[in-house]
Design a protein around this motif. Structure first.
Motif, PDB file in Angstrom:
ATOM      1  N   PHE A  26      -0.625  30.354  13.144  1.00 26.29           N
ATOM      2  CA  PHE A  26      -0.674  31.376  14.177  1.00 26.29           C
ATOM      3  C   PHE A  26       0.686  31.493  14.854  1.00 26.29           C
ATOM      4  O   PHE A  26       1.347  30.504  15.152  1.00 26.29           O
ATOM      5  N   ILE A  27       1.101  32.738  15.101  1.00 27.94           N
ATOM      6  CA  ILE A  27       2.371  33.010  15.771  1.00 27.94           C
ATOM      7  C   ILE A  27       2.078  33.848  17.006  1.00 27.94           C
ATOM      8  O   ILE A  27       1.431  34.900  16.928  1.00 27.94           O
ATOM      9  N   GLY A  28       2.504  33.371  18.155  1.00 26.69           N
ATOM     10  CA  GLY A  28       2.319  34.103  19.399  1.00 26.69           C
ATOM     11  C   GLY A  28       3.648  34.457  20.026  1.00 26.69           C
ATOM     12  O   GLY A  28       4.598  33.665  19.976  1.00 26.69           O
ATOM     13  N   THR A  29       3.727  35.662  20.597  1.00 23.77           N
ATOM     14  CA  THR A  29       4.970  36.136  21.199  1.00 23.77           C
ATOM     15  C   THR A  29       4.685  36.736  22.564  1.00 23.77           C
ATOM     16  O   THR A  29       3.751  37.525  22.722  1.00 23.77           O
ATOM     17  N   LEU A  30       5.487  36.361  23.538  1.00 26.94           N
ATOM     18  CA  LEU A  30       5.422  36.956  24.869  1.00 26.94           C
ATOM     19  C   LEU A  30       6.828  37.343  25.286  1.00 26.94           C
ATOM     20  O   LEU A  30       7.743  36.519  25.293  1.00 26.94           O
ATOM     21  N   GLY A  31       7.006  38.622  25.580  1.00 28.45           N
ATOM     22  CA  GLY A  31       8.311  39.103  26.003  1.00 28.45           C
ATOM     23  C   GLY A  31       8.198  39.992  27.219  1.00 28.45           C
ATOM     24  O   GLY A  31       7.269  40.794  27.333  1.00 28.45           O
ATOM     25  N   ALA A  85       9.532  34.458  24.539  1.00 31.16           N
ATOM     26  CA  ALA A  85       9.119  33.164  23.985  1.00 31.16           C
ATOM     27  C   ALA A  85       8.238  33.426  22.773  1.00 31.16           C
ATOM     28  O   ALA A  85       7.381  34.314  22.792  1.00 31.16           O
ATOM     29  N   GLN A  86       8.482  32.649  21.725  1.00 31.35           N
ATOM     30  CA  GLN A  86       7.686  32.769  20.500  1.00 31.35           C
ATOM     31  C   GLN A  86       7.417  31.364  19.974  1.00 31.35           C
ATOM     32  O   GLN A  86       8.293  30.492  19.998  1.00 31.35           O
TER      33      GLN A  86
END
Length: 884
Positions: A477-482, A514-515
């Protein structure tokens, strides 16, 4: 007292019947002869007794009486001018649907008690629209403001009906009809005065044009004349991009375009003698146009009259039309004053850019002989104009100083049309305002004093964006918050009241991202101050990033956290906007440092698993950008950018013999067990070994050494209306100072796909080439299967035709089609700018202020990749957060 109906006349009126009031007044007033037995004489003088207000009215009785101006004890004639004026005054407030005056009693011979009976315009309770789809219904209601509580007057009903029918006739529904009816609401409280409205819309069938026929044309064929009509087209099965609907306004415009077609070729006297619309059936029509072409004319003498600021020769150069040229009326008008281009190169702008706002230039035909026309360009130069007050309105978030520092116009400065146009362009490119609604307004222009005030009206648009993604790929799983705050205010970080949700208004940019996945995390922070010090357009850009990756076992799908690779990056840059040779040029400088640390991290990407590499760079950039006005959808202009990225030439002074190192590295190979072998695969004993190859490579790449040059050019051309052609060309080259040291395996170009920067460790640049998988277009002469090293040279070309669906600040949407071609190379010996991977396709872009740019492309690759045979075929690309 009850009033007998037989002797009272109701005065239901609208403003359209004001002229009948004088006549009607004599019929409006009555006395009950049965009740009172008193005759009424025309124009008799009375003293006003009691005044009473009745009927369906929510206004206070005393308020209505006070508004009429009638007072107890006042002498008036009934009927008379005073009463007529009162009726007119009540109608003018547009609040009543019925007004009646009564004399209810006469006492003492001439004291008259009056009653004013009024009915208020009802309010809208519910609205029902039939005959349309749901989205269309909402559009009709919103555009006509048909919300609960609206006053349902006759004027509202008429204007709504006309608006709807006009709207759909413009879309080709020539037979559109609208019926509007109202009904009283009876199940409400007393005196609620509410009505329900039913709007029944029958668009009918869209009317198509079967034929467009021309009569009397010899100079141009029917086909050429039809092409001159840009929006009015007859049916054609092979033309799918322009429908053959009939729109009356477009038709009128196209008739003017038809005459312009003749004028452009010298036929000054051409005209449309008559035109007919012939109804074939309910869905199709034919158009017959009879033209009179006249003779072809040529340009004779052109004299300039009244000019003192510029010489005849200077004006003639700008006009650009010479004696003997074929007469072109359209071009002549544009060279005098091009209304379609506020920054056009014409005589009017020549004067206006030098302060002569009040100048007036007219082209006059002075003599027509045979086939030649002489002209005079008559110029009234007027007085030089200067700006008085410069103001900005509409900004409720962005602080004044952020806007005023972008203004090219200043109080006391000589007027310049170019400066006004450039200011609008600068404000639009800030990204803080709706570029489609930017509007300069001239206030109090005074030709006598030569002064004017200027107001820039802006509409705030969302300037912050959020990126929130989640997905499965790369082993987990890959999560990204920008978060990107594009109108940030650093000065407000200690002000509690400024957090809405963050301090805004100083034009700064703060971005955080952040990723993370099961085997890597990456964090970045950047800050941009566009006006360092607040005095000059010098931009400060800083960024910090940190990435940690663990060695991942794709078979067991586990990350080994004892084996890691860390990257630390810092970058600081300055950019300055120049004023010469023009105000569109920006020069930028930046220094960057990346530290690569490997801890027992052995992959094919690096030849050493323990150690480090350092990358210290200086980048020089030169950009010229005069695109306008909307940065999301530029309608014109161009953008050029060239950058050169350098590292220090360490090999000049570090004393390392890279030729000897290369020989050692070539000799010292390893087998699968880690034993040293030579080129022939024979075992090498420790006594013969000159060093561990991993240490040799560590020494070679401890400080990276390279230079990189890139160029890109974009042109935006307005084809017609808002149809825009974007032309793009770009090149990149990565080189080495020392051929014996060679080009490092970092900073390379990877061509193909959507161009989004995938997670990588080596500073690579991903170049979009739609119609092919991501990073799949390898150097042309590279052997099949060797496709993961990137390229040192690339070139790319594209043509993109764009058309906006909507450019509203809440969401800008445009469709596009494209032709694209590109290739990558390992060296200049293989470089061939014509041996390209080609593709074509179509796509859609959606820009929402909160989420940035989103889109999808469907591209077809015409060439093969990876040693395969045949075309690559169709690829789908998703665009997230890419630049415009």
């Amino acid at each position: 007292m009850e009033k007998p109906v037989s002797n009272s006349v109701s005065a239901f009126m609208t403003k359209k019947v004001f002229t009948l009031l004088a006549v009607a007044c004599s019929l409006i007033f009555s006395i009950s002869s049965q009740a009172q037995g008193l005759p009424l004489a025309d124009g008799k003088k009375y003293i006003i007794g009691d005044i009473k207000v009745t009927g369906n009215v929510s206004f206070n009785e005393q308020t209505v009486i006070a508004y009429t101006g009638l007072k107890k004890g006042e002498e008036i004639f009934i009927p008379g001018d005073k009463i007529s004026a009162v009726i007119n005054k009540l109608w003018d407030i547009d609040q009543f649907s019925d007004i009646n005056f009564y004399i209810t009693n006469v006492s003492d011979g001439n004291v008259a008690d009056l009653e004013i009976e009024i009915q208020e315009v009802p309010k809208l309770n519910k609205i029902q629209v039939t005959g349309l789809k749901k989205a269309e219904k909402e559009e009709v209601i919103e555009e006509n403001k048909l919300r609960a509580g609206a006053k349902v007057s006759e004027n509202l009903i008429t204007t709504t009906k006309n608006y709807i029918e006009s709207k759909y006739r413009k879309e080709g529904y020539l037979n559109a009809q609208t019926k509007i009816s109202t009904s009283e609401v009876t199940d409400t409280t007393a005196n609620a005065n509410l009505v329900n409205m039913l709007v029944d819309i029958d668009k009918g069938e869209r009317v198509k044009i079967e034929d467009i026929n021309f009569i009397g044309n010899d100079k141009f064929s029917d086909a050429k004349l039809r092409r001159a009509m840009k929006n009015t087209k007859q049916k054609n099965i092979i033309r799918f991009w322009k429908r053959s609907k009939f729109v009356r306004d477009d038709y009128q415009t196209d008739k003017e375009s038809l005459i312009d077609k003749y004028k452009e070729s010298g036929y000054r006297d051409a005209r449309i003698v008559s035109d007919s619309l012939i109804e074939i059936d309910e869905e199709t029509i034919a158009l017959d146009l009879k033209v009179e072409e006249g003779d072809q004319y040529y340009i004779g003498d052109i004299d300039f009259i009244g000019n003192t600021v510029y010489s005849d020769a200077q004006l003639a150069r700008v006009l650009g039309i010479d004696k003997g040229d074929v007469y072109n009326g359209v071009l002549l008008d544009k060279r005098i004053a091009d209304e379609t281009k506020p920054d056009g190169e014409d005589l009017s702008n020549l004067y206006k850019n030098n302060g002569y706002l009040f100048s007036n230039i007219n082209l006059v035909e002075t003599n027509v002989y045979n086939d030649t026309i002489d002209f005079e360009v008559r110029i009234i130069e007027g007085k030089e104009a200067y700006f008085n007050n410069i103001t900005v309105t509409g900004n409720d978030k962005t602080k004044d100083h952020v806007i005023y520092r972008e203004l090219r116009t200043k109080p006391g400065q000589k007027y310049s049309q170019e400066d006004v146009v450039n200011t609008v362009r600068e404000l639009g490119q800030l990204g803080f305002f709706d570029a489609e609604q930017l509007e300069p307004k001239f206030i109090n222009p005074d030709p006598q004093t030569g002064t004017l005030d200027l107001e820039y009206s802006v509409v705030e648009a969302g300037a912050s964006q959020i990126e929130l993604q989640g997905g499965y790929g790369g082993g987990g799983f890959i999560g990204t918050l920008g978060l990107s705050f594009n109108n940030f205010s650093l000065s407000g970080i200690f002000d509690k009241e400024a957090y809405k949700p963050v301090p805004m208004g100083d034009g700064q940019t703060l971005s955080l991202r952040a990723q993370a996945s099961t085997f890597y995390q990456t964090y970045s922070l950047s800050f941009v101050e566009p006006w360092l010090g607040g005095k000059k357009p010098v931009s400060l850009q800083t960024s910090f990033s940190y990435t940690r990756q663990f060695l991942f076992d794709y078979i067991n799908r586990e990350a080994d956290r004892t084996r890691s690779f860390d990257i630390l990056g810092v970058n600081v840059g300055l950019a300055k906007r120049l004023t010469v040779p023009d105000p569109y040029i920006t020069v930028s400088h930046s220094v960057g440092f990346q530290r690569y640390d490997l801890n027992n991290y052995n992959t094919g990407l690096f030849t050493f698993g323990d150690g480090y590499s350092n990358n210290f760079t200086y980048t020089l950039g030169l950009t010229r950008d005069n695109t306008y006005v909307n940065p999301i959808f530029p309608m014109g202009g161009s953008k050029f950018k060239i950058t050169a990225k350098f590292t220090p030439p360490y090999s000049l002074w570090n004393g390392v013999d890279y030729a000897n190192l290369a020989e050692q590295r070539e000799y010292q190979l390893e087998d699968e067990n880690g034993n040293l072998i030579n080129q022939q695969g024979d075992r090498v004993t420790p006594e013969n070994a000159v060093g561990d190859p991993r240490k040799i490579d560590q020494k070679k790449f401890n400080w990276l050494e390279f230079y990189k040059v890139k160029f890109s050019g974009e042109w935006y051309t307005q084809i017609y209306d808002k149809l825009v052609l974007k032309t793009n060309a770009e090149y990149g080259f990565l080189g080495a100072y020392n051929s014996e040291r060679g080009i490092p395996p970092f900073e390379r170009f990877f061509l193909g796909g959507d161009g989004l920067g995938a997670f990588s460790l080596d500073g690579r640049e991903t170049i979009a080439l739609r119609g092919y998988p991501n990073q799949s277009v390898v150097p042309i002469d590279r052997p099949a299967g060797v496709n993961d090293d990137g390229a040192t040279i690339y070139n790319k070309y594209s043509l993109e035709l764009r058309y906006p669906i909507t450019l509203k600040p809440s969401a800008s949407i445009y469709a596009l089609t494209f032709l694209e071609a590109g290739a990558s190379y390992d060296n200049f010996r293989d470089f061939n700018p014509f041996q390209l991977n080609r593709s074509a396709g179509a796509g859609l872009r959606i820009f929402m202020p909160a989420f940035g740019l989103l889109g999808i492309d469907f591209g077809y690759g015409f060439d093969s990749i990876g040693g395969e045979q045949g075309a690559n075929g169709w690829e789908t690309h998703f665009i997230i957060g890419q630049q415009f």
